[in-house]
Design an enzyme around this catalytic site. Structure first.
Site, PDB file in Angstrom:
ATOM      1  N   THR A 156       0.868  -1.164   0.000  1.00  0.00           N
ATOM      2  CA  THR A 156       0.000   0.000   0.000  1.00  0.00           C
ATOM      3  C   THR A 156       0.907   1.216   0.000  1.00  0.00           C
ATOM      4  O   THR A 156       1.993   1.190   0.598  1.00  0.00           O
ATOM      5  CB  THR A 156      -0.933   0.054   1.228  1.00  0.00           C
ATOM      6  OG1 THR A 156      -0.138   0.177   2.421  1.00  0.00           O
ATOM      7  CG2 THR A 156      -1.787  -1.208   1.324  1.00  0.00           C
ATOM      8  N   HIS A 157       0.490   2.259  -0.714  1.00  0.00           N
ATOM      9  CA  HIS A 157       1.318   3.467  -0.842  1.00  0.00           C
ATOM     10  C   HIS A 157       2.699   3.151  -1.426  1.00  0.00           C
ATOM     11  O   HIS A 157       3.662   3.881  -1.190  1.00  0.00           O
ATOM     12  CB  HIS A 157       1.476   4.176   0.503  1.00  0.00           C
ATOM     13  CG  HIS A 157       0.193   4.427   1.218  1.00  0.00           C
ATOM     14  ND1 HIS A 157      -0.623   5.495   0.943  1.00  0.00           N
ATOM     15  CD2 HIS A 157      -0.441   3.715   2.196  1.00  0.00           C
ATOM     16  CE1 HIS A 157      -1.696   5.456   1.722  1.00  0.00           C
ATOM     17  NE2 HIS A 157      -1.616   4.380   2.484  1.00  0.00           N
ATOM     18  N   SER A 278      18.779  -0.563 -26.326  1.00  0.00           N
ATOM     19  CA  SER A 278      19.122   0.843 -26.517  1.00  0.00           C
ATOM     20  C   SER A 278      20.048   0.980 -27.709  1.00  0.00           C
ATOM     21  O   SER A 278      20.876   0.109 -27.981  1.00  0.00           O
ATOM     22  CB  SER A 278      19.807   1.383 -25.259  1.00  0.00           C
ATOM     23  OG  SER A 278      20.443   2.625 -25.526  1.00  0.00           O
ATOM     24  N   LYS A 284      21.244  -2.395 -22.002  1.00  0.00           N
ATOM     25  CA  LYS A 284      19.848  -2.112 -21.681  1.00  0.00           C
ATOM     26  C   LYS A 284      18.891  -3.202 -22.179  1.00  0.00           C
ATOM     27  O   LYS A 284      19.066  -3.777 -23.242  1.00  0.00           O
ATOM     28  CB  LYS A 284      19.417  -0.776 -22.284  1.00  0.00           C
ATOM     29  CG  LYS A 284      20.072   0.430 -21.662  1.00  0.00           C
ATOM     30  CD  LYS A 284      19.704   0.590 -20.202  1.00  0.00           C
ATOM     31  CE  LYS A 284      18.232   0.894 -19.994  1.00  0.00           C
ATOM     32  NZ  LYS A 284      17.810   2.165 -20.599  1.00  0.00           N
ATOM     33  N   GLU A 291       5.522  -0.251 -21.350  1.00  0.00           N
ATOM     34  CA  GLU A 291       5.531   1.207 -21.465  1.00  0.00           C
ATOM     35  C   GLU A 291       4.600   1.680 -22.572  1.00  0.00           C
ATOM     36  O   GLU A 291       3.881   2.682 -22.404  1.00  0.00           O
ATOM     37  CB  GLU A 291       6.957   1.694 -21.718  1.00  0.00           C
ATOM     38  CG  GLU A 291       7.866   1.509 -20.509  1.00  0.00           C
ATOM     39  CD  GLU A 291       9.304   1.898 -20.776  1.00  0.00           C
ATOM     40  OE1 GLU A 291      10.073   1.981 -19.819  1.00  0.00           O
ATOM     41  OE2 GLU A 291       9.663   2.108 -21.967  1.00  0.00           O
ATOM     42  N   GLN A 323     -20.413  12.232 -37.392  1.00  0.00           N
ATOM     43  CA  GLN A 323     -19.456  11.553 -38.257  1.00  0.00           C
ATOM     44  C   GLN A 323     -18.126  11.335 -37.551  1.00  0.00           C
ATOM     45  O   GLN A 323     -17.377  10.403 -37.875  1.00  0.00           O
ATOM     46  CB  GLN A 323     -19.249  12.378 -39.532  1.00  0.00           C
ATOM     47  CG  GLN A 323     -18.267  11.782 -40.527  1.00  0.00           C
ATOM     48  CD  GLN A 323     -18.278  12.527 -41.843  1.00  0.00           C
ATOM     49  OE1 GLN A 323     -19.258  12.491 -42.580  1.00  0.00           O
ATOM     50  NE2 GLN A 323     -17.195  13.230 -42.134  1.00  0.00           N
ATOM     51  N   LYS A 326     -16.638   7.777 -35.620  1.00  0.00           N
ATOM     52  CA  LYS A 326     -15.999   6.586 -36.161  1.00  0.00           C
ATOM     53  C   LYS A 326     -14.494   6.558 -35.931  1.00  0.00           C
ATOM     54  O   LYS A 326     -13.948   5.547 -35.479  1.00  0.00           O
ATOM     55  CB  LYS A 326     -16.323   6.461 -37.653  1.00  0.00           C
ATOM     56  CG  LYS A 326     -17.795   6.186 -37.887  1.00  0.00           C
ATOM     57  CD  LYS A 326     -18.165   6.317 -39.344  1.00  0.00           C
ATOM     58  CE  LYS A 326     -19.663   6.468 -39.461  1.00  0.00           C
ATOM     59  NZ  LYS A 326     -20.172   7.696 -38.817  1.00  0.00           N
TER      60      LYS A 326
END
Length: 457
Positions: A156-157, A278, A284, A291, A323, A326
């Protein structure tokens, strides 16, 4: 523009800039199959009430079927000067079969035509999305079954709170997705009433059989007020909102996956097929699926807001503003359908670091509530038990140790009712196992929950 099906009233050609603004063919062309289906049903009804002869009906239905087949195969490319898909199909039909094609629009307006097409399209898309979400639920359940014993901290938090299991955590999202299925299913039932026969806004002087066209198109009945039938876009707004809620659920899960995949958490490692690298940093491994899902959620929320804002001040009945429905609902549907398969693949292939999850659950004093509960069982009022436990936690923080590492003598200094059995209560795995109530994280409770969801599916 010269040649438009409504051009009889006008003495000038539509300005090119106005035509570019007015034309919807470039995006509503995806409705072609539903436009053909609606037109075949309408033509069948016109023949039933004597507007079309059997020969004319055969020419129209055969021509429409040929148009659909040619578009499907690529032999006919949608384009040209038509204002929208409805005019494109009608113009192509008349080109192919002559005068009978000019009779098709009898007792019909583009207002009820487009509303019918959109409902038919929406109904099909809801079926596809329902299947995709069910597959996503199945993936989450599959992973949950593998981790009913994988202890992790619940938060929590964003602070460690109490120990749970990964299975329990994943099942929380399953229940969100199940509510999404329910909402979308209910929306599908509400939209399934035919606007066809409402015409422009006031029905028609022809003795149309609206129940027949509704039956032919698989609707549950007819929209019983013609003004509402042509101007209603509740179902579009509702489904867009439902899809936005679903995407919020995916986004919340995405946020956690991003955190869990970080070195700071180390709870999971994403499969190489569901991550990217990356261009400059060789080490990376980025959680791009999560994301992008988190980012695309904003698009779908925006689509829902577009629809609500578009409709908020429209007088009855039809207005050209409609219109704009859509592109927004098309984008929302496309985005959801794009995200689900990639997200499901990311979850089912991720590697879980159960040891790191268990280590994290052992930190942060996630067993503190259990110590307080233990004291209550021994006869200490809960508020007093809460205070005693808080003081013990404070002491442990200062010493850099865990509650279960405290000696019995130290524990009894704070409450003489504490006995040797306290260590059983402080064991993290036991903290989870004791929560064997409906909705709890204990293995038995989670397995019951999984079985109930699978039964509903």
């Amino acid at each position: 523009m010269a040649g438009a099906l409504w051009s009889g009233r006008f003495q000038k050609a539509t300005d090119a800039a106005v035509w570019a603004m007015n034309s919807s063919l470039n995006f509503d062309k995806r409705l072609y199959a539903h436009d053909v289906a609606g037109s075949i049903a309408h033509a069948t009804m016109l023949a039933q009430i004597g507007i079309l002869t059997p020969t004319e009906l055969e020419a129209i239905t055969g021509g429409l079927a040929g148009i659909k087949a040619d578009i499907d195969s690529g032999a006919l490319v949608i384009g040209g000067a038509a204002e929208d898909i409805h005019m494109f199909v009608e113009a192509e039909l008349t080109k192919r079969i002559g005068d009978p094609g000019k009779k098709l629009h009898t007792a019909r307006s583009r207002n009820d035509q487009v509303a019918t097409d959109l409902k038919l399209w929406m109904r099909d898309e809801l079926g596809e999305i329902d299947s995709l979400i069910r597959e996503l639920v199945a993936v989450f359940i599959e992973v949950a079954k593998q981790h009913v014993d994988t202890v992790m901290p619940g938060y929590t938090h964003l602070q460690r709170a109490q120990p749970i299991t990964l299975a329990h955590h994943l099942m929380a999202y399953v229940h969100m997705f199940m509510r999404d299925l329910q909402r979308l299913g209910e929306a599908g039932k509400r939209l399934n009433y035919s606007p066809l026969g409402a015409a422009a806004l006031a029905t028609t002087t022809y003795p149309v059989d609206r129940e027949l066209t509704a039956k032919l198109l698989g609707f549950d009945g007819v929209a019983t007020n013609s003004l509402d039938a042509v101007s209603d876009r509740d179902y579009v707004m509702e489904i867009a909102a439902d899809l936005a809620i679903f995407m919020v659920h995916l986004s919340r899960c995405s946020e956690e996956i991003i955190l869990w995949a970080s070195a700071e958490y180390g709870f999971i490692e994403l499969d190489d097929a569901y991550a990217t690298g990356s261009s400059i940093m060789p080490q990376k491994k980025n959680p791009d699926v999560a994301e992008l899902t988190r980012g695309k959620t904003g698009r779908v929320i925006g689509d829902a807001m577009t629809l609500l804002t578009m409709m908020k001040n429209l007088p009855l009945a039809y207005n050209k503003d409609v219109q704009e429905d859509k592109e927004a609902i098309f984008d929302a549907v496309d985005t959801v359908k794009l995200c689900i398969p990639a997200f499901a693949g990311m979850v089912v292939t991720m590697q879980v670091n159960a040891g790191e999850m268990r280590r994290a659950a052992g930190g942060g004093f996630t067993n503190a509530t259990d110590l307080a509960d233990y004291l209550v069982i021994k006869g200490v009022p809960f508020r007093q038990a809460h205070e005693i436990t808080g003081k013990l936690v404070h002491y442990c923080v200062g010493q850099g140790i865990h509650l279960e590492e405290l000696g019995l003598e130290m524990l009894r200094e704070h409450c003489e009712l504490i006995e040797d059995d306290v260590y059983d209560y402080l064991d993290i795995a036991n903290c989870v196992a004791r929560r064997n109530v409906v909705g709890g994280p204990a293995k038995e409770a989670v397995l019951r929950d999984i079985a109930e969801v699978e039964k509903k599916l």
